[in-house]
Design a protein around this motif. Structure first.
Motif, PDB file in Angstrom:
ATOM      1  N   GLY A   1       0.866  -1.346  -0.001  1.00  0.00           N
ATOM      2  CA  GLY A   1       0.115   0.136  -0.097  1.00  0.00           C
ATOM      3  C   GLY A   1       0.635   1.323  -0.339  1.00  0.00           C
ATOM      4  N   VAL A   2       2.249   1.103  -0.340  1.00  0.00           N
ATOM      5  CA  VAL A   2       2.966   2.209  -0.256  1.00  0.00           C
ATOM      6  C   VAL A   2       3.622   2.359  -1.548  1.00  0.00           C
ATOM      7  CG1 VAL A   2       5.033   3.551   0.794  1.00  0.00           C
ATOM      8  CG2 VAL A   2       3.543   2.052   2.160  1.00  0.00           C
ATOM      9  N   ASP A   3       3.453   3.773  -2.087  1.00  0.00           N
ATOM     10  CA  ASP A   3       4.225   4.205  -3.364  1.00  0.00           C
ATOM     11  C   ASP A   3       5.826   4.151  -3.244  1.00  0.00           C
ATOM     12  OD1 ASP A   3       5.175   4.985  -5.843  1.00  0.00           O
ATOM     13  OD2 ASP A   3       3.523   6.359  -6.123  1.00  0.00           O
ATOM     14  N   ASP A   4       6.609   3.165  -3.173  1.00  0.00           N
ATOM     15  CA  ASP A   4       7.775   3.205  -3.102  1.00  0.00           C
ATOM     16  C   ASP A   4       8.595   2.500  -4.047  1.00  0.00           C
ATOM     17  OD1 ASP A   4      10.421   2.788  -1.866  1.00  0.00           O
ATOM     18  OD2 ASP A   4       9.512   1.921  -0.073  1.00  0.00           O
ATOM     19  N   LYS A   5       9.243   3.287  -4.918  1.00  0.00           N
ATOM     20  CA  LYS A   5      10.160   2.843  -6.094  1.00  0.00           C
ATOM     21  C   LYS A   5      11.584   3.261  -5.918  1.00  0.00           C
ATOM     22  CE  LYS A   5       7.744   4.243  -9.742  1.00  0.00           C
ATOM     23  NZ  LYS A   5       7.129   5.056 -10.803  1.00  0.00           N
ATOM     24  N   ASP A   6      12.221   2.796  -7.279  1.00  0.00           N
ATOM     25  CA  ASP A   6      13.674   3.343  -7.405  1.00  0.00           C
ATOM     26  C   ASP A   6      14.459   2.609  -6.540  1.00  0.00           C
ATOM     27  OD1 ASP A   6      12.946   5.295  -9.359  1.00  0.00           O
ATOM     28  OD2 ASP A   6      12.957   6.860  -8.041  1.00  0.00           O
TER      29      ASP A   6
ATOM     30  N   ILE B   1      10.648   7.051  -0.861  1.00  0.00           N
ATOM     31  CA  ILE B   1       9.626   7.236  -0.403  1.00  0.00           C
ATOM     32  C   ILE B   1       9.040   8.862  -0.469  1.00  0.00           C
ATOM     33  CG2 ILE B   1       8.299   7.698   1.913  1.00  0.00           C
ATOM     34  CD1 ILE B   1       8.680   4.723   1.402  1.00  0.00           C
ATOM     35  N   ASN B   2       7.830   8.977  -1.123  1.00  0.00           N
ATOM     36  CA  ASN B   2       7.283  10.308  -1.360  1.00  0.00           C
ATOM     37  C   ASN B   2       8.247  10.960  -2.255  1.00  0.00           C
ATOM     38  OD1 ASN B   2       5.100  10.176   0.215  1.00  0.00           O
ATOM     39  ND2 ASN B   2       6.475  10.674   2.013  1.00  0.00           N
ATOM     40  N   ASN B   3       9.132  11.924  -2.046  1.00  0.00           N
ATOM     41  CA  ASN B   3      10.035  12.597  -2.982  1.00  0.00           C
ATOM     42  C   ASN B   3      11.532  12.711  -2.630  1.00  0.00           C
ATOM     43  OD1 ASN B   3       9.902  14.183  -0.899  1.00  0.00           O
ATOM     44  ND2 ASN B   3       9.284  16.145  -1.681  1.00  0.00           N
ATOM     45  N   ARG B   4      11.935  11.677  -1.982  1.00  0.00           N
ATOM     46  CA  ARG B   4      13.225  11.762  -1.315  1.00  0.00           C
ATOM     47  C   ARG B   4      13.926  10.382  -1.290  1.00  0.00           C
ATOM     48  NH1 ARG B   4      12.934  14.850   3.512  1.00  0.00           N
ATOM     49  NH2 ARG B   4      11.332  15.823   2.248  1.00  0.00           N
TER      50      ARG B   4
ATOM     51  N   CYS C   1      13.128   4.666   6.912  1.00  0.00           N
ATOM     52  CA  CYS C   1      13.450   5.376   5.980  1.00  0.00           C
ATOM     53  C   CYS C   1      14.840   6.129   6.783  1.00  0.00           C
ATOM     54  CB  CYS C   1      12.583   6.430   5.608  1.00  0.00           C
ATOM     55  SG  CYS C   1      13.461   7.815   4.364  1.00  0.00           S
ATOM     56  N   ILE C   2      15.914   5.487   6.378  1.00  0.00           N
ATOM     57  CA  ILE C   2      17.332   6.528   6.737  1.00  0.00           C
ATOM     58  C   ILE C   2      17.379   7.528   5.529  1.00  0.00           C
ATOM     59  CG2 ILE C   2      19.712   6.257   7.165  1.00  0.00           C
ATOM     60  CD1 ILE C   2      19.192   3.353   7.710  1.00  0.00           C
ATOM     61  N   GLU C   3      17.227   8.654   5.923  1.00  0.00           N
ATOM     62  CA  GLU C   3      17.232   9.716   4.868  1.00  0.00           C
ATOM     63  C   GLU C   3      18.644   9.788   4.154  1.00  0.00           C
ATOM     64  OE1 GLU C   3      16.097  14.443   4.212  1.00  0.00           O
ATOM     65  OE2 GLU C   3      14.369  13.138   5.123  1.00  0.00           O
ATOM     66  N   ILE C   4      18.642   9.484   2.809  1.00  0.00           N
ATOM     67  CA  ILE C   4      20.054  10.023   2.067  1.00  0.00           C
ATOM     68  C   ILE C   4      20.124  11.149   1.578  1.00  0.00           C
ATOM     69  CG2 ILE C   4      21.412   9.039   0.657  1.00  0.00           C
ATOM     70  CD1 ILE C   4      21.150   7.294   3.094  1.00  0.00           C
ATOM     71  N   MET C   5      18.821  11.665   0.810  1.00  0.00           N
ATOM     72  CA  MET C   5      18.910  12.991   0.247  1.00  0.00           C
ATOM     73  C   MET C   5      17.616  13.532  -0.132  1.00  0.00           C
ATOM     74  SD  MET C   5      20.465  13.302  -3.691  1.00  0.00           S
ATOM     75  CE  MET C   5      21.791  11.990  -3.330  1.00  0.00           C
ATOM     76  N   ALA C   6      17.105  14.702  -0.190  1.00  0.00           N
ATOM     77  CA  ALA C   6      15.809  15.212  -0.245  1.00  0.00           C
ATOM     78  C   ALA C   6      16.232  16.384  -1.263  1.00  0.00           C
ATOM     79  CB  ALA C   6      15.265  16.126   1.074  1.00  0.00           C
ATOM     80  N   PRO C   7      14.560  16.531  -1.894  1.00  0.00           N
ATOM     81  CA  PRO C   7      14.720  17.777  -3.056  1.00  0.00           C
ATOM     82  C   PRO C   7      15.532  19.201  -2.363  1.00  0.00           C
ATOM     83  CG  PRO C   7      12.741  16.510  -2.885  1.00  0.00           C
ATOM     84  CD  PRO C   7      13.314  16.196  -1.839  1.00  0.00           C
ATOM     85  N   ARG C   8      15.969  19.893  -3.150  1.00  0.00           N
ATOM     86  CA  ARG C   8      16.425  21.195  -2.746  1.00  0.00           C
ATOM     87  C   ARG C   8      15.280  22.355  -3.671  1.00  0.00           C
ATOM     88  NH1 ARG C   8      22.719  20.402  -4.525  1.00  0.00           N
ATOM     89  NH2 ARG C   8      21.568  19.735  -6.106  1.00  0.00           N
ATOM     90  N   HIS C   9      14.770  22.957  -2.563  1.00  0.00           N
ATOM     91  CA  HIS C   9      13.791  23.999  -3.039  1.00  0.00           C
ATOM     92  C   HIS C   9      14.378  24.924  -3.923  1.00  0.00           C
ATOM     93  CE1 HIS C   9      10.019  26.396  -2.931  1.00  0.00           C
ATOM     94  NE2 HIS C   9      10.789  27.290  -3.034  1.00  0.00           N
TER      95      HIS C   9
ATOM     96  N   MET D   1      15.451  24.464  -7.053  1.00  0.00           N
ATOM     97  CA  MET D   1      16.799  24.133  -7.636  1.00  0.00           C
ATOM     98  C   MET D   1      16.007  22.940  -8.685  1.00  0.00           C
ATOM     99  SD  MET D   1      19.949  23.947  -5.123  1.00  0.00           S
ATOM    100  CE  MET D   1      21.086  23.660  -6.352  1.00  0.00           C
ATOM    101  N   TRP D   2      17.215  22.491  -9.615  1.00  0.00           N
ATOM    102  CA  TRP D   2      16.702  21.604 -10.772  1.00  0.00           C
ATOM    103  C   TRP D   2      16.170  20.328 -10.191  1.00  0.00           C
ATOM    104  CZ3 TRP D   2      19.425  16.984 -11.067  1.00  0.00           C
ATOM    105  CH2 TRP D   2      20.396  16.779 -10.230  1.00  0.00           C
ATOM    106  N   ASP D   3      16.512  20.114  -8.765  1.00  0.00           N
ATOM    107  CA  ASP D   3      15.946  19.084  -8.456  1.00  0.00           C
ATOM    108  C   ASP D   3      15.215  18.894  -7.061  1.00  0.00           C
ATOM    109  OD1 ASP D   3      18.010  20.145  -6.519  1.00  0.00           O
ATOM    110  OD2 ASP D   3      19.245  18.179  -6.480  1.00  0.00           O
ATOM    111  N   GLY D   4      14.140  20.239  -7.370  1.00  0.00           N
ATOM    112  CA  GLY D   4      13.480  20.792  -6.261  1.00  0.00           C
ATOM    113  C   GLY D   4      12.307  20.047  -6.001  1.00  0.00           C
ATOM    114  N   SER D   5      11.810  19.199  -6.823  1.00  0.00           N
ATOM    115  CA  SER D   5      10.538  18.457  -6.777  1.00  0.00           C
ATOM    116  C   SER D   5      10.514  16.954  -6.334  1.00  0.00           C
ATOM    117  CB  SER D   5       9.808  18.596  -8.066  1.00  0.00           C
ATOM    118  OG  SER D   5       8.523  17.717  -7.922  1.00  0.00           O
ATOM    119  N   LYS D   6      11.625  16.192  -6.648  1.00  0.00           N
ATOM    120  CA  LYS D   6      11.734  14.892  -6.180  1.00  0.00           C
ATOM    121  C   LYS D   6      13.225  14.527  -6.651  1.00  0.00           C
ATOM    122  CE  LYS D   6       9.571  12.014  -8.961  1.00  0.00           C
ATOM    123  NZ  LYS D   6       8.128  11.326  -9.384  1.00  0.00           N
TER     124      LYS D   6
END
Length: 289
Positions: A126-131, A149-152, A170-178, A180-185
């Protein structure tokens, strides 16, 4: 593959580069095809039949007979004597999920593709989990799995790759940068590449205008701490076939190979065709220094 070929993984074995790509038929069902190159650019052989096709209930087409379904966006790593392929499994109804299957190197090279193991899910229901991407080495006897997960980009450690073992954090590795070119996902592209004691991660970033570009990041020896990240993309849609296709303005990679100082990045262009881009590995590392 009568409709599209795109989003290719790559693995080098015995001097040949094996390109495992997403192939889509007219019913929008995705399977995995195989092409082989000696020099990394010229295709020496391309099989006429898929080497991997939907087999499990969670990737069988449901709902519309022409809706998207199947085995999408493969990534592949060589650990011990096995090749482990992670991919997105989609039935057209439930959220996309991350699955894995494996095959011995000997069986793969002998073209015994019926020996792929039964696939199973690595992500929660039930979780949209890709890549999904595996680190090509174990960390303290654990597998490190990147997922989105989501956009990160997240990660989790698994003691083994076996049915019933799923990511739970979720050990967060990287998030979008508002702004910038990678600001959405952001999401993992190819499996990370060992550089010294650290890891080079090629990742995709999505802008607010839905353009997919590639960037580079440097991770520490554990693969879980971000040390550096390119301010600008290292690759973006410029050619007509990258800007026009099923979905415009996309370069999306699932595989990369290093030969000497040359990095070969295999990518899907506009969800329609497959390309390869090359770059100096040293120049990318310098940009992250």
């Amino acid at each position: 593959e009568s409709r599209d070929v795109f989003n290719a993984a790559a693995i080098e074995l015995n001097g040949s580069i094996y390109i495992l790509y997403r192939a889509m038929d007219r019913a929008n069902t995705s399977t995995i095809g195989l092409a082989v190159s000696e020099d990394g650019v010229t295709i020496k052989e391309r099989l006429s039949e898929p080497i991997y096709a939907p087999r499990a209930d969670f990737e069988a087409k449901r709902g519309s007979p022409t809706g998207n379904s199947g085995c999408e966006d493969p990534r592949i790593v060589h650990i011990d004597d096995a090749l482990l392929m992670t991919y997105t499994a989609y039935d057209g109804v439930h959220p996309p999920a991350g699955a894995v299957s494996s095959i011995s190197v000997d069986d793969f090279l002998a073209r015994r593709f019926e020996m792929w193991s039964a696939p199973f899910l690595l992500t929660p229901d039930g979780v949209d989990d890709k890549d999904l991407v595996l680190l090509p080495e174990k960390i303290h006897e654990n597998y490190l799995l990147y997922h989105r997960i989501n956009n990160r980009i997240c990660a989790d450690l698994l003691p083994d790759i076996a049915a019933g073992k799923r990511v739970s954090r979720c050990i967060e590795i990287m998030a979008p940068r508002h702004g910038m070119w990678d600001g959405s996902k952001v999401g993992s592209a190819a499996p990370p590449i060992k550089v010294g004691n650290n890891w080079l991660m090629i990742y995709h970033g999505v802008s607010r205008h839905a353009t997919y570009r590639l960037g580079a990041a440097l991770l520490d020896s554990s693969g879980t701490s971000l040390l550096a990240r390119t301010a600008d993309p290292i690759f973006e849609p410029l050619e007509k076939y990258e800007k026009e296709g099923e979905i415009s303005n996309i370069v999306f990679s699932c595989g990369a190979i290093v030969r000497g100082d040359t990095l070969f990045i295999y990518y899907g262009a506009a969800d329609k065709v497959i390309g390869v881009a090359t770059a100096s590995l040293a120049h990318i590392i310098e940009a992250l220094s």
